[in-house]
Write a protein that holds these residues in place. Structure first.
Motif, PDB file in Angstrom:
ATOM      1  N   ASP A 166       0.837  -1.193   0.000  1.00  0.00           N
ATOM      2  CA  ASP A 166       0.000   0.000   0.000  1.00  0.00           C
ATOM      3  C   ASP A 166       0.878   1.250   0.000  1.00  0.00           C
ATOM      4  OD1 ASP A 166      -2.267   1.536   0.053  1.00  0.00           O
ATOM      5  OD2 ASP A 166      -3.109   0.630   1.862  1.00  0.00           O
ATOM      6  N   SER A 171      -3.043   4.616   4.515  1.00  0.00           N
ATOM      7  CA  SER A 171      -4.324   4.444   3.835  1.00  0.00           C
ATOM      8  C   SER A 171      -4.979   5.801   3.564  1.00  0.00           C
ATOM      9  CB  SER A 171      -5.242   3.582   4.717  1.00  0.00           C
ATOM     10  OG  SER A 171      -6.597   3.851   4.477  1.00  0.00           O
ATOM     11  N   SER A 367      -2.260  -2.690   6.914  1.00  0.00           N
ATOM     12  CA  SER A 367      -3.397  -2.095   6.202  1.00  0.00           C
ATOM     13  C   SER A 367      -4.727  -2.377   6.886  1.00  0.00           C
ATOM     14  CB  SER A 367      -3.430  -2.615   4.760  1.00  0.00           C
ATOM     15  OG  SER A 367      -2.267  -2.214   4.064  1.00  0.00           O
TER      16      SER A 367
END
Length: 495
Positions: A166, A171, A367
């Motif tokens: 990611d 995020s 994540s």
């Protein structure tokens, strides 16, 4: 070899492994030299009282690792190894089969050597105590298990088309949620692109040291203050400069006389550990100094959610001329220290370097945990939990202050009680030399107490009060435990 495997070893199993390890150690030590023959598998099995299959498996492992060489129909021989030592007799008194390898010097980098000099984490002993006042711990009963479970399930239901690394900055869902939360809760305006999600505030400090500090740079820290911050900057090669604090927080006038300070680390909303708030005048002086010198300021808002008399103190980053301020937040005090999540709000020009550093260190924070926290914030569950925790910890705080007043009265002076999850208790009738004995006697009585002295820099102890002091955390205890613990402490003092 006769003592290689004892009856106890055979009873425990794992004989093949022990034969392999003992033979390997003897080969490396030179007991068996290059080209020496090993006993046949049949002979060694008979000597040890084990099956030939067991010995054969050990030999095959050594053969596969290159310690032995073997030809069809020929006995196994020791291979020529670079690490082998000349054959030597076993030391007198050394049991047969035991190996004493020569000591080799430990070679560490400067970073490793600095860390090796410091303390190592020790497991808590709360279960064996009547009351453990260790600061930094939270009550497991306060954790919103059901709300967290729902948030994790919601995050899992948002299935991604593929599993991939990611964004190192964090995020997008969580950074957007944090942007709105920080504005609501702390009055802090920022863009999601300024937020870097880290594994707790400690990693935030580590990234700042990596990105902003070169070996030899000077870093100003509060004294007393957070030891792990001092250590992370020292490990990066910085010269750590302790600056005294008083009832107005960091004594900013001391910064004016320092040359070439690269960074200042402060806890302005609730100074750790003494609890003072950096005054408006000193906040302006700190920001003026930062703008004039180009030095960065790390603002650690480690427990800003817990203020019991008025609204939380606005962060430095909300003020004018705060272009060089990095805001550091964490959920370790609001949700759980076991969920290693925190966040840095950095000036926009610094974001690329911090995101790259985060990627280099560990790619990105977990994540699933990020998405679950984002879900809790977006749904309002996180702020509802904070309000409940503030009420619960307010009751604990009230119980602690009442118990200290009832049991110890004018024997103690308390600081830092207006906010946070701990207080500092000064014993007005005990000198600082009696701090250690007091803590030892309390431990024997089943009370966990923790000294304030290690939070002061050893070289700058002139402003440290000449009294015994302890840091008492209360967020992990219930009201009954707090009362019992303080009563037991009073009995220790009377004794």
């Amino acid at each position: 070899m006769g003592q290689l495997v004892t009856e106890k070893d055979r009873a425990r199993g794992g004989t093949t492994r022990r034969i392999y390890e003992a033979l390997k150690a003897q080969i490396l030590a030179g007991t068996y030299g290059p080209k020496d023959r090993l006993p046949s598998t049949r002979a060694l099995a008979a000597e040890l009282g084990v099956s030939r299959t067991t010995v054969t498996a050990a030999y095959e492992q050594l053969l596969s690792e290159g310690f032995l060489e073997s030809r069809q129909g020929a006995p196994s021989r020791v291979a020529l190894l670079h690490e082998q030592q000349p054959a030597r007799p076993l030391d007198e008194g050394t049991p047969s089969g035991a190996v004493s390898l020569p000591a080799t010097p430990v070679r560490l980098s400067r970073f490793g050597a600095t860390l090796a000099e410091g303390p190592v984490w020790a497991p808590p002993q709360s279960d064996a105590l009547v009351a453990d006042f260790r600061y930094g711990d939270l009550s497991a009963a306060d954790f919103p298990a059901e709300a967290w479970r729902r948030a994790v399930n919601a995050a899992l239901r948002r299935r991604q088309p593929r599993l991939a690394y990611d964004d190192p900055g964090g995020s997008a869902h969580l950074r957007t949620a944090l942007q709105a939360y920080l504005w609501r809760a702390r009055g802090l305006r920022c863009e999601p692109q300024q937020i870097v999600i880290v594994n707790g505030s400690q990693q935030g400090l580590d990234l700042a040291a990596r990105v902003l500090v070169d070996p030899g740079d000077r870093v100003a820290v509060e004294d007393p203050g957070y030891v792990m911050a001092r250590r992370v900057f020292a490990a990066a090669g910085a010269e750590v400069v302790p600056i005294a604090v008083d009832e107005e927080g960091l004594r900013t006038e001391a910064l004016a006389g320092l040359d070439a300070v690269r960074l200042a680390y402060v806890t302005p909303s609730h100074q750790f550990p003494l609890g003072s708030v950096l005054s408006a005048r000193r906040r302006q002086e700190l920001l003026s100094w930062s703008g004039r010198t180009g030095a960065y300021v790390i603002e650690d808002d480690y427990d800003g959610e817990y203020r019991y008399d008025i609204r939380p103190i606005p962060p430095l980053q909300t003020m004018a001329h705060a272009e060089n301020v990095l805001y550091l937040g964490t959920i370790s005090k609001s949700l759980s220290p076991m969920l290693r999540l925190g966040y840095l709000v950095v000036p926009p020009p610094l974001y690329p370097a911090f995101a790259a550093a985060k990627q280099l260190v560990d790619r990105h924070s977990p994540s699933l945990d990020q998405e679950a926290l984002a879900e809790m914030i977006a749904s309002g569950a996180y702020e509802r939990h904070i309000r409940r925790s503030r009420r619960s910890n307010g009751r604990r705080r009230t119980a602690l202050l009442a118990a200290l007043k009832a049991e110890l009265g004018d024997q103690v002076t308390i600081s830092g009680a207006d906010a946070g999850l701990h207080v500092v208790v000064w014993f007005d009738r005990l000198g600082k030399a009696e701090e250690g004995p007091l803590i030892a006697r309390a431990r024997a009585a089943g009370i966990g107490l923790y000294p304030v002295s290690p939070l002061y820099a050893a070289c700058e102890a002139g402003h440290r009060p000449d009294r015994a002091g302890i840091v008492m955390g209360y967020a992990s205890l219930d009201v009954t435990e707090i009362g019992k613990g303080v009563a037991a402490l009073a009995r220790v003092l009377r004794g």
